[in-house]
Design an enzyme around this catalytic site. Structure first.
Site, short mmCIF file in Angstrom:
data_model
loop_
_atom_site.label_atom_id
_atom_site.label_comp_id
_atom_site.label_asym_id
_atom_site.label_seq_id
_atom_site.Cartn_x
_atom_site.Cartn_y
_atom_site.Cartn_z
N ASP A 79 42.72 37.26 20.65
CA ASP A 79 41.57 36.71 19.93
C ASP A 79 41.49 37.27 18.51
O ASP A 79 42.13 38.27 18.19
CB ASP A 79 40.27 36.99 20.68
CG ASP A 79 39.97 38.48 20.80
OD1 ASP A 79 40.88 39.22 21.22
OD2 ASP A 79 38.84 38.91 20.49
N GLU A 146 38.93 40.96 22.69
CA GLU A 146 38.83 42.35 22.26
C GLU A 146 37.71 42.53 21.25
O GLU A 146 36.98 43.52 21.28
CB GLU A 146 40.17 42.77 21.64
CG GLU A 146 40.26 44.27 21.30
CD GLU A 146 39.86 44.59 19.86
OE1 GLU A 146 39.81 45.78 19.52
OE2 GLU A 146 39.59 43.66 19.08
#
Length: 484
Positions: A79, A146
């Site tokens: 991400d 994350e």
């Protein structure tokens, strides 16, 4: 993208990074990107799976003669932080990142680039595909979410990985080897506001703070950059009583782990006072810019008619309480480490504010390399919230990663770097959070390090990465895999 790739080396990494950049992958919206990684690994003939939370785990056998080497894990998160400049037309849910070359760096056109941590994912995939690297058995862990919760690392199941060594590919300074990081937690503060009718004859305007650098709330928290929310509070503290303003909404910041670059308040103002308020804001802009100096040189304050006029405003006492809260809230470095020179030990980031009806919500994030200090900072924030009439809810947080400077993996990677580049690495701990803390808690016997190429201004639309540094990062990674 194809024309850009022709100018980039090593293509082993850049080809995967540019392909990944075509896939929307904001935090909690990275499912398509994770599936792409999974499908690519399967197409290479590798053992690949996705766990229940969405992490991708891939296994690659050792090259002939290296079967007895320890298993090494390569880890990155898929991400990215989604930030864009005001006026940039970009939909992070469907548009590809527009990657451009600017001399010896890559950046994006008006948005975050996603080099954090797309370069790490691309490097892992290049290793998956490589036929010319002599390596032991490998595992690859590509985690999700994350940036907004460490969800993938936090839900990773113990026992799933078998590796002895763990290479986190999520660092941002070439030549440095990270061996520890801070833990963190969030506080969400909410205040219910009394609503009143706007005064007769007033019109709705927007006071806006913009032009700040922002940045990563761990990596750049010590650099003296302006916080748009605090500056907004400072402005309102001065101009609300002076111009009989009624505040109707607050907004600012986009990510809990980014120093806010922009913030605004919708206010009701007697139009006859508009020129005087603009003059006052110009004076304040100069004063605050003098305070920030070279740390943040492009601050701007703006007053313009609101695009939509709210039906109601906040009661004066409540609006003053929120403005005072923003102005007075602790932000930035709370304490420096007594043990590691130059390392921030504890900090807090006044990250976001939003208005929904009669509710004002503020998000703050706290970090510390000392677990008790992390809670002490959160307690201090909670005390200030109470004084301003906010109720608070605290997140679970995540643990830090304790440095082990004498671990064998640290010596191996540092030795390889010395051999390849002729100099030792800088061995350091960082104030930012890394997934190593959560993963290390589940796999305490695993030795961990983190390294990466030079990149700057991550979590902002100015994010850029050094092209030559990515080449050096790849050289180091290949050499480490051949040595462990």
């Amino acid at each position: 993208m194809d024309a850009l790739l022709e100018s980039l080396e090593p293509k082993a990494i850049w080809s995967y990074f540019l392909e990944l950049s075509k896939i929307p992958r904001g935090s909690k919206q990275e499912q398509a990107a994770a599936k792409w990684v999974l499908d690519q690994a399967k197409a290479m003939g590798l053992d690949a799976q996705q766990d229940a939370i969405g992490n991708v785990i891939v296994r690659k056998p050792a090259t002939p003669g290296r079967e007895k080497a320890p298993i090494t894990v390569l880890q990155a998160h898929v991400d990215m932080v989604c930030e864009k400049n005001e006026g940039t037309q970009h939909d992070f849910l469907k548009d590809p990142i527009r990657v451009v070359r600017d001399g010896e760096v890559l950046r994006a056109s008006g948005t975050t680039l996603g080099a954090d941590n797309g370069i790490g994912v691309a490097a892992a995939m290049a290793v998956m595909a490589a036929k010319d690297i002599a390596h032991g058995p490998l595992e690859f862990l590509i985690t999700i979410d994350e940036e907004t919760g460490l969800t993938g690392a936090g839900n990773l199941q113990p026992g799933l990985l078998k590796g002895k060594y763990f290479l986190n590919l999520d660092s941002e300074e070439e030549g440095d080897l990270t061996i520890g990081c801070a833990g963190g937690m969030d506080t969400v503060a909410t205040k219910t506001m009394k609503l009143v009718a706007p005064a007769a004859g007033t019109k709705a305007y927007r006071i806006k703070v913009l032009g700040l650098k922002g940045g990563h709330s761990g990596m750049e928290i010590h650099q003296g950059r302006g916080n748009a929310l605090r500056i907004l509070g400072q402005i309102l503290f001065r101009v609300v009583p002076a111009f009989d303003l009624q505040v109707a909404s607050f907004t600012g910041g986009n990510k809990r782990n980014a120093i806010p670059r922009e913030a605004s308040a919708t206010v009701f103002l007697d139009p006859a006072k508009e020129p005087a308020l603009k003059a006052a804001l110009a004076t304040l802009q100069k004063e605050i810019q003098d305070e920030l100096g070279a740390f943040d040189p492009t601050l701007a304050l703006d007053l313009s008619p609101a695009s939509e006029a709210p039906a109601q405003a906040f009661a004066a006492d409540d609006a003053d309480a929120v403005a005072d809260f923003l102005f007075g809230m602790v932000h930035g470095v709370v304490a420096m480490s007594p043990d590691i020179p130059g390392l921030v030990q504890s900090s807090t980031n006044l990250a976001m504010i939003a208005t929904q009806g009669n509710q004002v919500e503020v998000c703050l994030s706290h970090r510390s390399s000392v677990e008790s200090a992390k809670y002490a900072v959160a307690d201090r924030v909670q005390a200030i919230c109470r004084l301003a009439g906010f109720t608070t809810k605290r997140g679970d947080g995540y643990p830090g990663w304790k440095p082990e400077p004498n671990a064998s993996l640290v010596k191996v990677v540092n030795g390889v770097h010395t051999k390849v580049f002729g100099k030792a690495m800088g061995i350091k701990a960082i104030h930012a959070g890394l997934e190593c803390g959560l993963i290390g808690e589940k796999y305490p016997a695993m030795e961990m390090v983190s390294f990466g190429p030079d990149m700057w201004d991550v979590h902002t639309p100015d994010e850029h990465v050094s092209i030559p540094s990515v080449g050096n990062f790849w050289k180091l990674l290949v050499a480490v895999l051949e040595a462990v």
